[in-house]
Each structure stands twice: as structure tokens, then as C-alpha cells.
Design a protein around this motif. Structure first.
Motif, PDB file in Angstrom:
ATOM      1  N   GLY A 148       0.837  -1.198   0.000  1.00 53.90           N
ATOM      2  CA  GLY A 148       0.000   0.000   0.000  1.00 53.90           C
ATOM      3  C   GLY A 148       0.870   1.246   0.000  1.00 53.90           C
ATOM      4  N   ASP A 149       0.465   2.258   0.762  1.00 53.94           N
ATOM      5  CA  ASP A 149       1.225   3.509   0.825  1.00 53.94           C
ATOM      6  C   ASP A 149       2.604   3.323   1.457  1.00 53.94           C
ATOM      7  OD1 ASP A 149      -0.816   4.882  -0.408  1.00 53.94           O
ATOM      8  OD2 ASP A 149      -1.697   5.604   1.474  1.00 53.94           O
ATOM      9  N   ALA A 150       2.795   2.234   2.230  1.00 51.79           N
ATOM     10  CA  ALA A 150       4.099   1.973   2.844  1.00 51.79           C
ATOM     11  C   ALA A 150       5.177   1.723   1.792  1.00 51.79           C
ATOM     12  CB  ALA A 150       3.998   0.776   3.790  1.00 51.79           C
ATOM     13  N   LEU A 151       4.781   1.417   0.561  1.00 50.20           N
ATOM     14  CA  LEU A 151       5.743   1.221  -0.525  1.00 50.20           C
ATOM     15  C   LEU A 151       6.601   2.460  -0.715  1.00 50.20           C
ATOM     16  CD1 LEU A 151       6.743  -0.597  -2.895  1.00 50.20           C
ATOM     17  CD2 LEU A 151       5.009   0.520  -4.318  1.00 50.20           C
ATOM     18  N   TYR A 152       6.032   3.627  -0.427  1.00 57.72           N
ATOM     19  CA  TYR A 152       6.738   4.883  -0.673  1.00 57.72           C
ATOM     20  C   TYR A 152       7.307   5.517   0.596  1.00 57.72           C
ATOM     21  CZ  TYR A 152       4.460   4.033  -5.075  1.00 57.72           C
ATOM     22  OH  TYR A 152       4.045   3.438  -6.234  1.00 57.72           O
ATOM     23  N   MET A 153       7.364   4.745   1.680  1.00 55.95           N
ATOM     24  CA  MET A 153       8.004   5.240   2.896  1.00 55.95           C
ATOM     25  C   MET A 153       9.498   5.419   2.627  1.00 55.95           C
ATOM     26  SD  MET A 153       6.120   2.926   5.856  1.00 55.95           S
ATOM     27  CE  MET A 153       7.591   2.964   6.826  1.00 55.95           C
ATOM     28  N   ASP A 154      10.117   6.286   3.393  1.00 55.70           N
ATOM     29  CA  ASP A 154      11.546   6.496   3.265  1.00 55.70           C
ATOM     30  C   ASP A 154      12.285   5.166   3.406  1.00 55.70           C
ATOM     31  OD1 ASP A 154      13.889   8.106   3.000  1.00 55.70           O
ATOM     32  OD2 ASP A 154      14.182   7.968   5.177  1.00 55.70           O
ATOM     33  N   GLY A 155      13.164   4.880   2.466  1.00 60.12           N
ATOM     34  CA  GLY A 155      13.954   3.659   2.514  1.00 60.12           C
ATOM     35  C   GLY A 155      13.321   2.466   1.838  1.00 60.12           C
ATOM     36  N   VAL A 156      12.115   2.613   1.285  1.00 63.24           N
ATOM     37  CA  VAL A 156      11.498   1.487   0.579  1.00 63.24           C
ATOM     38  C   VAL A 156      11.622   1.751  -0.914  1.00 63.24           C
ATOM     39  CG1 VAL A 156       9.457   0.027   0.319  1.00 63.24           C
ATOM     40  CG2 VAL A 156       9.966   1.056   2.542  1.00 63.24           C
ATOM     41  N   CYS A 157      10.720   2.500  -1.504  1.00 59.89           N
ATOM     42  CA  CYS A 157      10.796   2.816  -2.930  1.00 59.89           C
ATOM     43  C   CYS A 157      10.618   4.316  -3.151  1.00 59.89           C
ATOM     44  CB  CYS A 157       9.705   2.082  -3.727  1.00 59.89           C
ATOM     45  SG  CYS A 157      10.027   0.335  -3.968  1.00 59.89           S
ATOM     46  N   ALA A 158      11.224   4.790  -4.218  1.00 63.71           N
ATOM     47  CA  ALA A 158      11.029   6.179  -4.635  1.00 63.71           C
ATOM     48  C   ALA A 158       9.605   6.319  -5.166  1.00 63.71           C
ATOM     49  CB  ALA A 158      12.041   6.551  -5.716  1.00 63.71           C
ATOM     50  N   PRO A 159       9.079   7.527  -5.238  1.00 65.70           N
ATOM     51  CA  PRO A 159       7.746   7.719  -5.809  1.00 65.70           C
ATOM     52  C   PRO A 159       7.685   7.173  -7.237  1.00 65.70           C
ATOM     53  CG  PRO A 159       8.497   9.723  -4.721  1.00 65.70           C
ATOM     54  CD  PRO A 159       9.670   8.785  -4.760  1.00 65.70           C
ATOM     55  N   ALA A 160       6.500   6.756  -7.613  1.00 59.67           N
ATOM     56  CA  ALA A 160       6.288   6.222  -8.960  1.00 59.67           C
ATOM     57  C   ALA A 160       6.683   7.246 -10.011  1.00 59.67           C
ATOM     58  CB  ALA A 160       4.823   5.830  -9.136  1.00 59.67           C
ATOM     59  N   VAL A 161       7.147   6.748 -11.146  1.00 56.83           N
ATOM     60  CA  VAL A 161       7.479   7.589 -12.294  1.00 56.83           C
ATOM     61  C   VAL A 161       6.584   7.170 -13.452  1.00 56.83           C
ATOM     62  CG1 VAL A 161       9.860   8.019 -11.578  1.00 56.83           C
ATOM     63  CG2 VAL A 161       9.347   6.062 -13.041  1.00 56.83           C
ATOM     64  N   ASP A 162       6.426   8.065 -14.414  1.00 54.84           N
ATOM     65  CA  ASP A 162       5.603   7.752 -15.577  1.00 54.84           C
ATOM     66  C   ASP A 162       6.294   6.721 -16.459  1.00 54.84           C
ATOM     67  OD1 ASP A 162       3.575   9.522 -14.870  1.00 54.84           O
ATOM     68  OD2 ASP A 162       4.540  11.201 -15.906  1.00 54.84           O
ATOM     69  N   ALA A 163       5.487   5.850 -17.026  1.00 53.90           N
ATOM     70  CA  ALA A 163       5.955   4.889 -18.021  1.00 53.90           C
ATOM     71  C   ALA A 163       5.224   5.195 -19.319  1.00 53.90           C
ATOM     72  CB  ALA A 163       5.652   3.468 -17.571  1.00 53.90           C
ATOM     73  N   PRO A 164       5.863   4.993 -20.449  1.00 52.18           N
ATOM     74  CA  PRO A 164       5.188   5.234 -21.729  1.00 52.18           C
ATOM     75  C   PRO A 164       3.905   4.400 -21.836  1.00 52.18           C
ATOM     76  CG  PRO A 164       7.531   4.801 -22.061  1.00 52.18           C
ATOM     77  CD  PRO A 164       7.234   4.523 -20.618  1.00 52.18           C
TER      78      PRO A 164
END
Length: 186
Positions: A148-164
Motif C-alpha cells: 500500500g502507501d508503505a511502498l513509498y516510505m523512506d527507505g522502501v521505494c522512490a515515488p512512482a514515475v511515468d511509463a510510456p
């Protein structure tokens, strides 16, 4: 062999292959993980697995020195395989971050997931793209979704980026975790 030990063995082989493929000079190259080199990514995998088991009262032995990354990984992952072969330990229950769980379920949900994702990060440090099987992509995607939102906690994953819009599945899944594949970069 219990399921957790089997999943570890499945994730270990391709990660070990990527680790063995890096030249000495590539270990200090930047990784997709901001501020980390390939060596830092490997140290992270080793240290988080060791910390997890230490938190469960399991002795992992002396920490291998990542000055020799392939040797360090070989020693570490062999010890983890020994630990995971203990069916009683793997089925031990405890209160985890997301609620009641088992040692095996946590190791599969996060630490094996981490091995898969960071395999790509280490490969990218050397200028290569690691490929994933459909089963691995299923595991990566399900793991990311389970946080869930924990994916973007500090030290887990960077915020999502756009994909084509026409991106392949690997590019889309990695973009969700803040990573850009060579295909996404054009």
C-alpha cells in the motif's frame, strides 16, 4: 523443502548470477537507488536479512565483507538457506508490521521481493537490464501492491514515475517503484 526455502532458492540463483557478472570496477557505480552504489544495494540486502533474523533471535554468524561482493553474497545466502530450511522457524508466528504473520510469510513478502527488485538495481549499475520471468513479475507486482502507501516510505521505494503508454510489463511495474528501464528512457 518448505515454500519459503524454495522461493529463496528461486530468487537466489538469478541474483547470484547478476552479482557474479559484475566486474570489480562496477561495484562502486551508482545504482538506481538514489545515493547508493551497487555495493550499497548488496550490503542493504545482506544487512536487512541479517537484521530480520536477529530480531527473531536467529544467529546469522559474522557479517561477510562486501569488499569482495560475490564472495560475501555466496557466504550470506548459504547461511540464509540453512536458516530457511528450519520448518519450525519458518512457521513461527509473530506480530509483524502488517499484523499477525509468520517468519516465512514475512521473508517471502518482503525479503525475497527485495532480492528480485534489487537484482534489477544491481544489474542497472553495470548498465544491464535484468530480465524477469512472468512469475517473478507477478511476485514483484503483488509485493508492491501489498505494501500500500508503505511502498513509498523512506527507505522502501522512490515515488512512482511515468511509463510510456506502450511500455512492457517490466517497465510499468518498475516505474511504479520509481525506477526507469532503458526502454522507458528511450
Amino acid at each position: 523443502m518448505n515454500t519459503t526455502a524454495l522461493r529463496h532458492a528461486e530468487a537466489d540463483k538469478p541474483l547470484t548470477d547478476v552479482i557474479a557478472s559484475l566486474r570489480d570496477t562496477e561495484w562502486d557505480a551508482p545504482s538506481p537507488c538514489e545515493g547508493w552504489t551497487a555495493r550499497d544495494v548488496l550490503a542493504h540486502i545482506i544487512d536487512t536479512q541479517r537484521d530480520f533474523f536477529a530480531g527473531r533471535g536467529v544467529e546469522t554468524g559474522e557479517r561477510p565483507d562486501t569488499d569482495r561482493p560475490a564472495e560475501a553474497w555466496k557466504a550470506h545466502t548459504a547461511r540464509i538457506a540453512e536458516i530457511l530450511a528450519d520448518d519450525a522457524l519458518v512457521s513461527t508466528t509473530y506480530d509483524g508490521y502488517f499484523g499477525p504473520t509468520t517468519v516465512g510469510a514475512t521473508f517471502e513478502q518482503f525479503y525475497i521481493w527485495d532480492m528480485l527488485v534489487h537484482r534489477w538495481d544491481i544489474a542497472r549499475s553495470a548498465g544491464a537490464d535484468a530480465t524477469f520471468s512472468d512469475a517473478e513479475l507477478d511476485r514483484i507486482e503483488a509485493g508492491a501492491d501489498s505494501f500500500g502507501d508503505a511502498l513509498y516510505m523512506d527507505g522502501v521505494c522512490a515515488p512512482a514515475v511515468d511509463a510510456p503508454d506502450d511500455a512492457d510489463r517490466t517497465t510499468r511495474i518498475l516505474a511504479k517503484m520509481g525506477r526507469r528501464t532503458a526502454a522507458a528512457l528511450g
